[in-house]
Design an enzyme around this catalytic site. Structure first.
Site, mmCIF file in Angstrom:
data_model
loop_
_atom_site.group_PDB
_atom_site.id
_atom_site.type_symbol
_atom_site.label_atom_id
_atom_site.label_comp_id
_atom_site.label_asym_id
_atom_site.label_seq_id
_atom_site.Cartn_x
_atom_site.Cartn_y
_atom_site.Cartn_z
ATOM 1 N N LEU A 14 0.806 -1.224 0.000
ATOM 2 C CA LEU A 14 0.000 0.000 0.000
ATOM 3 C C LEU A 14 0.840 1.274 0.000
ATOM 4 O O LEU A 14 1.978 1.293 0.441
ATOM 5 C CB LEU A 14 -0.920 0.015 1.222
ATOM 6 C CG LEU A 14 -1.801 -1.216 1.431
ATOM 7 C CD1 LEU A 14 -2.689 -1.018 2.645
ATOM 8 C CD2 LEU A 14 -2.610 -1.548 0.196
ATOM 9 N N ASP A 15 0.211 2.341 -0.459
ATOM 10 C CA ASP A 15 0.835 3.654 -0.397
ATOM 11 C C ASP A 15 0.146 4.489 0.680
ATOM 12 O O ASP A 15 -0.661 3.986 1.462
ATOM 13 C CB ASP A 15 0.814 4.344 -1.771
ATOM 14 C CG ASP A 15 -0.588 4.598 -2.301
ATOM 15 O OD1 ASP A 15 -1.565 4.535 -1.530
ATOM 16 O OD2 ASP A 15 -0.708 4.852 -3.512
ATOM 17 N N LEU A 16 0.464 5.764 0.727
ATOM 18 C CA LEU A 16 -0.093 6.702 1.705
ATOM 19 C C LEU A 16 -1.614 6.755 1.704
ATOM 20 O O LEU A 16 -2.221 7.070 2.715
ATOM 21 C CB LEU A 16 0.396 8.103 1.312
ATOM 22 C CG LEU A 16 1.133 9.034 2.219
ATOM 23 C CD1 LEU A 16 1.547 8.607 3.519
ATOM 24 C CD2 LEU A 16 1.971 9.955 1.500
ATOM 25 N N TYR A 17 -2.214 6.452 0.572
ATOM 26 C CA TYR A 17 -3.659 6.579 0.421
ATOM 27 C C TYR A 17 -4.412 5.298 0.784
ATOM 28 O O TYR A 17 -5.624 5.233 0.652
ATOM 29 C CB TYR A 17 -3.994 7.013 -1.009
ATOM 30 C CG TYR A 17 -3.261 8.273 -1.379
ATOM 31 C CD1 TYR A 17 -3.606 9.488 -0.789
ATOM 32 C CD2 TYR A 17 -2.196 8.242 -2.261
ATOM 33 C CE1 TYR A 17 -2.908 10.651 -1.097
ATOM 34 C CE2 TYR A 17 -1.496 9.396 -2.572
ATOM 35 C CZ TYR A 17 -1.853 10.600 -1.987
ATOM 36 O OH TYR A 17 -1.164 11.733 -2.280
#
Length: 137
Positions: A14-17
């Site tokens: 996953l990323d920041l979002y």
């Protein structure tokens, strides 16, 4: 031949979002292409022949976010066979559904590893690739 490669989405994807980072799809697609190839040929015999595969272009369309805990499948097939290149089409779907997460077209060439250049897809090599394509329908 069409292959379906399952992948479970983990937190490190996953990323920041909170959804899978776009760069991770390259890894998912690569994993599925290896799965496809391993079902088609003995990789050590192929590389021992002095031939290699090189990706020369990737186009990815992102259709829906994928989230931790979800399971996806990457459906891989050989879509197009040219004179010196071929295209694999890959759909990333939520496992057990038709929900499209992403799709990609990956253009590759077969290379002469010693000469470091693409070879023409002809003769026995072309016949092998044609069986991959025929079985992908």
């Amino acid at each position: 031949m069409q292959t379906r490669t399952p992948i479970k989405i983990r937190g490190y994807h996953l990323d920041l979002y909170g959804h899978v980072n776009n760069a991770r799809y390259l890894e998912f697609l690569e994993e599925a292409r290896w799965d496809f190839l391993e079902r088609q040929v003995d990789i050590s015999s192929f590389t021992g022949s002095g031939l290699g595969l090189a990706v020369v272009n990737i186009n990815i369309n992102y259709r829906r976010g994928a989230y931790v805990g979800e399971e996806i499948e990457v459906v891989t097939s050989l879509a197009k066979l040219g004179n010196k290149s071929a295209v694999m089409h890959q759909d990333v779907v939520l496992k057990g559904t038709d929900t499209l997460v992403a799709d990609a077209d990956v253009t590759f060439v077969v290379t002469d590893q010693k000469a470091q250049k693409a070879v023409t897809l002809e003769g026995d090599l072309r016949a092998i690739l044609e069986t991959w394509q025929k079985n992908s329908v």
